[in-house]
Scaffold this motif. Structure first.
Motif, PDB file in Angstrom:
ATOM      1  N   LEU A 253       3.397  17.483  47.208  1.00  0.00           N
ATOM      2  CA  LEU A 253       1.819  16.369  46.587  1.00  0.00           C
ATOM      3  C   LEU A 253       0.591  16.609  47.458  1.00  0.00           C
ATOM      4  CD1 LEU A 253       3.954  12.726  46.940  1.00  0.00           C
ATOM      5  CD2 LEU A 253       3.049  14.166  45.171  1.00  0.00           C
ATOM      6  N   LEU A 254       0.654  17.159  49.062  1.00  0.00           N
ATOM      7  CA  LEU A 254      -0.223  17.632  49.554  1.00  0.00           C
ATOM      8  C   LEU A 254       1.088  18.803  50.916  1.00  0.00           C
ATOM      9  CD1 LEU A 254      -2.920  17.597  50.560  1.00  0.00           C
ATOM     10  CD2 LEU A 254      -2.578  15.830  51.855  1.00  0.00           C
ATOM     11  N   ASP A 255       0.269  20.127  50.862  1.00  0.00           N
ATOM     12  CA  ASP A 255       0.096  20.323  52.116  1.00  0.00           C
ATOM     13  C   ASP A 255      -0.810  21.242  52.744  1.00  0.00           C
ATOM     14  OD1 ASP A 255       1.521  22.526  54.089  1.00  0.00           O
ATOM     15  OD2 ASP A 255       1.972  23.328  52.357  1.00  0.00           O
ATOM     16  N   VAL A 256      -0.995  20.870  53.885  1.00  0.00           N
ATOM     17  CA  VAL A 256      -2.662  21.228  54.488  1.00  0.00           C
ATOM     18  C   VAL A 256      -2.609  21.140  56.322  1.00  0.00           C
ATOM     19  CG1 VAL A 256      -3.002  18.697  54.818  1.00  0.00           C
ATOM     20  CG2 VAL A 256      -5.218  20.273  54.953  1.00  0.00           C
ATOM     21  N   GLN A 257      -3.026  21.940  56.762  1.00  0.00           N
ATOM     22  CA  GLN A 257      -3.009  22.877  58.180  1.00  0.00           C
ATOM     23  C   GLN A 257      -4.198  22.480  58.781  1.00  0.00           C
ATOM     24  OE1 GLN A 257      -1.339  26.145  56.428  1.00  0.00           O
ATOM     25  NE2 GLN A 257      -0.508  26.407  58.920  1.00  0.00           N
ATOM     26  N   TRP A 258      -4.582  22.237  59.623  1.00  0.00           N
ATOM     27  CA  TRP A 258      -5.858  21.932  60.285  1.00  0.00           C
ATOM     28  C   TRP A 258      -5.963  22.414  61.638  1.00  0.00           C
ATOM     29  CZ3 TRP A 258      -2.710  17.699  58.729  1.00  0.00           C
ATOM     30  CH2 TRP A 258      -2.589  17.087  59.998  1.00  0.00           C
ATOM     31  N   THR A 259      -7.601  22.356  62.190  1.00  0.00           N
ATOM     32  CA  THR A 259      -8.056  22.523  63.871  1.00  0.00           C
ATOM     33  C   THR A 259      -8.913  21.297  63.986  1.00  0.00           C
ATOM     34  OG1 THR A 259     -10.135  24.467  63.194  1.00  0.00           O
ATOM     35  CG2 THR A 259      -7.433  25.236  62.938  1.00  0.00           C
ATOM     36  N   PRO A 260      -9.038  21.826  65.135  1.00  0.00           N
ATOM     37  CA  PRO A 260     -10.817  21.020  64.981  1.00  0.00           C
ATOM     38  C   PRO A 260     -11.903  20.849  64.695  1.00  0.00           C
ATOM     39  CG  PRO A 260      -9.596  21.294  67.640  1.00  0.00           C
ATOM     40  CD  PRO A 260      -8.478  22.202  65.854  1.00  0.00           C
ATOM     41  N   THR A 261     -11.663  22.428  64.400  1.00  0.00           N
ATOM     42  CA  THR A 261     -13.163  22.262  63.631  1.00  0.00           C
ATOM     43  C   THR A 261     -13.122  22.748  61.902  1.00  0.00           C
ATOM     44  OG1 THR A 261     -13.442  24.764  64.383  1.00  0.00           O
ATOM     45  CG2 THR A 261     -14.324  23.297  65.497  1.00  0.00           C
TER      46      THR A 261
ATOM     47  N   TYR B  40      -9.869  23.497  58.284  1.00  0.00           N
ATOM     48  CA  TYR B  40      -8.971  22.660  57.279  1.00  0.00           C
ATOM     49  C   TYR B  40      -8.260  24.118  56.236  1.00  0.00           C
ATOM     50  CZ  TYR B  40     -10.970  21.152  53.734  1.00  0.00           C
ATOM     51  OH  TYR B  40     -11.736  20.431  53.157  1.00  0.00           O
ATOM     52  N   THR B  41      -6.486  24.329  56.210  1.00  0.00           N
ATOM     53  CA  THR B  41      -6.455  25.093  55.288  1.00  0.00           C
ATOM     54  C   THR B  41      -5.691  23.881  54.273  1.00  0.00           C
ATOM     55  OG1 THR B  41      -6.936  27.156  56.379  1.00  0.00           O
ATOM     56  CG2 THR B  41      -5.285  27.520  54.237  1.00  0.00           C
ATOM     57  N   VAL B  42      -5.728  24.514  52.444  1.00  0.00           N
ATOM     58  CA  VAL B  42      -4.980  23.352  51.792  1.00  0.00           C
ATOM     59  C   VAL B  42      -4.227  24.701  51.022  1.00  0.00           C
ATOM     60  CG1 VAL B  42      -5.000  22.464  49.569  1.00  0.00           C
ATOM     61  CG2 VAL B  42      -6.820  21.487  51.368  1.00  0.00           C
ATOM     62  N   ASN B  43      -3.054  24.679  51.846  1.00  0.00           N
ATOM     63  CA  ASN B  43      -2.043  24.691  51.121  1.00  0.00           C
ATOM     64  C   ASN B  43      -1.646  23.931  49.456  1.00  0.00           C
ATOM     65  OD1 ASN B  43      -1.901  26.801  52.891  1.00  0.00           O
ATOM     66  ND2 ASN B  43      -0.195  25.515  54.436  1.00  0.00           N
ATOM     67  N   PHE B  44      -1.840  23.090  49.532  1.00  0.00           N
ATOM     68  CA  PHE B  44      -1.285  23.154  48.265  1.00  0.00           C
ATOM     69  C   PHE B  44      -1.991  21.302  48.070  1.00  0.00           C
ATOM     70  CE2 PHE B  44       1.371  19.710  44.870  1.00  0.00           C
ATOM     71  CZ  PHE B  44       1.119  21.257  43.733  1.00  0.00           C
ATOM     72  N   ALA B  45      -2.357  20.915  46.780  1.00  0.00           N
ATOM     73  CA  ALA B  45      -2.779  19.418  46.607  1.00  0.00           C
ATOM     74  C   ALA B  45      -2.853  19.032  45.577  1.00  0.00           C
ATOM     75  CB  ALA B  45      -4.392  19.478  47.205  1.00  0.00           C
ATOM     76  N   LEU B  46      -2.493  17.567  45.227  1.00  0.00           N
ATOM     77  CA  LEU B  46      -2.597  17.363  43.589  1.00  0.00           C
ATOM     78  C   LEU B  46      -3.974  17.260  43.455  1.00  0.00           C
ATOM     79  CD1 LEU B  46       0.110  13.813  44.011  1.00  0.00           C
ATOM     80  CD2 LEU B  46       0.116  16.372  43.016  1.00  0.00           C
ATOM     81  N   PRO B  47      -3.678  17.512  41.742  1.00  0.00           N
ATOM     82  CA  PRO B  47      -5.094  17.894  40.963  1.00  0.00           C
ATOM     83  C   PRO B  47      -6.117  16.625  41.331  1.00  0.00           C
ATOM     84  CG  PRO B  47      -3.159  17.887  39.454  1.00  0.00           C
ATOM     85  CD  PRO B  47      -2.447  17.743  40.721  1.00  0.00           C
ATOM     86  N   ASN B  48      -5.545  15.390  41.806  1.00  0.00           N
ATOM     87  CA  ASN B  48      -6.183  13.927  42.241  1.00  0.00           C
ATOM     88  C   ASN B  48      -6.861  14.245  43.012  1.00  0.00           C
ATOM     89  OD1 ASN B  48      -4.238  13.386  42.911  1.00  0.00           O
ATOM     90  ND2 ASN B  48      -4.463  11.132  41.910  1.00  0.00           N
ATOM     91  N   LEU B  49      -6.380  15.337  44.473  1.00  0.00           N
ATOM     92  CA  LEU B  49      -7.070  15.319  46.038  1.00  0.00           C
ATOM     93  C   LEU B  49      -7.802  16.522  46.193  1.00  0.00           C
ATOM     94  CD1 LEU B  49      -3.682  14.017  47.583  1.00  0.00           C
ATOM     95  CD2 LEU B  49      -5.400  12.937  46.986  1.00  0.00           C
ATOM     96  N   GLN B  50      -7.728  17.085  44.484  1.00  0.00           N
ATOM     97  CA  GLN B  50      -8.797  18.377  44.386  1.00  0.00           C
ATOM     98  C   GLN B  50      -9.448  18.436  44.638  1.00  0.00           C
ATOM     99  OE1 GLN B  50      -6.567  21.712  42.329  1.00  0.00           O
ATOM    100  NE2 GLN B  50      -4.764  21.149  43.736  1.00  0.00           N
ATOM    101  N   LYS B  51     -10.484  17.158  45.247  1.00  0.00           N
ATOM    102  CA  LYS B  51     -11.694  17.623  45.337  1.00  0.00           C
ATOM    103  C   LYS B  51     -12.681  17.081  46.766  1.00  0.00           C
ATOM    104  CE  LYS B  51     -12.189  15.075  41.380  1.00  0.00           C
ATOM    105  NZ  LYS B  51     -13.571  13.463  41.351  1.00  0.00           N
ATOM    106  N   THR B  52     -13.390  18.564  47.028  1.00  0.00           N
ATOM    107  CA  THR B  52     -13.229  18.952  48.989  1.00  0.00           C
ATOM    108  C   THR B  52     -14.245  17.174  49.473  1.00  0.00           C
ATOM    109  OG1 THR B  52     -14.364  20.635  47.529  1.00  0.00           O
ATOM    110  CG2 THR B  52     -14.587  20.195  50.599  1.00  0.00           C
TER     111      THR B  52
END
Length: 208
Positions: free
Chosen positions: A89-97, A99-111
């Motif tokens: 449903l969601l796959d995301v990596q982040w740092t303090p400053t 992030y990188t989205v590896n996957f997100a559902l269509p209704n989550l794919q808004k900046t």
């Protein structure tokens, strides 16, 4: 009349300032600061995969599944939310400053949604924050970080365990995370809420 108006305005501002912080903190009193920083300790072990049963409530939908959170570096994390059958449903990596989205559902794919969701995950998983004020009450203590434009509140119970982190922007709560059933293995239950857009992520450690 001018003095009356000024007095009323001062009272109103004081009442507004008092209300623009977590409700549990309203009867706490400021005390001398006993530390210069505070950290969220519950996702700090890079050797551990933190696995939770998860329910994401967003846009009128409830998505249930599993959430794995992993500390992948000194200041980097990854979260993968899947269905019970393993579909992402969601796959995301982040740092303090960033992030990188590896996957997100269509209704989550808004900046703007991803920006807020990652900010909340970042708040939930940790990092050390400098603090400038401390308050104490009958139920524990509070530390305050940041300025009025972006302020963080950290609530600890009487045993010293972190049970709430809340973020405010210009005196309005933006998001909060509650940590429940805290023990030596961390928090067994967490609830993350965001105000706008409104969504809730409820987590319970697998096996609890």
């Amino acid at each position: 009349m001018g003095i009356l108006r000024m007095t009323c305005s001062a009272i109103s501002l004081c009442a507004l300032a008092a209300s623009c912080r977590p409700a549990a903190m309203h009867h706490a009193e400021r005390v001398p600061l006993d530390t210069s920083s505070i950290a969220v300790p519950y996702f700090s072990d890079s050797a551990t995969d933190y696995l939770y049963k998860a329910t994401l409530k967003f846009a009128g939908r409830d998505e249930s599944g599993l959430l794995v959170i992993k500390r992948t570096g000194r200041d980097t994390y990854r979260a993968v939310l899947t269905t019970q059958f393993g579909n992402r449903l969601l796959d995301v990596q982040w740092t303090p400053t960033g992030y990188t989205v590896n996957f997100a559902l269509p209704n989550l794919q808004k900046t703007f949604i991803l920006n807020r969701l990652v900010a909340d995950l970042r708040m939930m998983t940790g990092g050390t924050q400098p603090v400038s004020k401390e308050f104490a009450g009958t139920d524990g203590k509070w530390y305050v970080s940041g300025t009025r434009g972006q302020r963080m509140y950290f609530g600890l119970d009487n045993g010293g365990s972190l049970i709430l982190v809340s973020r405010y922007g210009w005196m309005v709560e933006q998001a909060s995370v509650r940590y429940g059933e805290v023990g030596i293995q961390g928090a067994a239950h967490l609830t993350m809420r965001h105000r706008r857009p409104r969504f809730t992520l409820e987590l319970r450690r697998l096996g609890e």
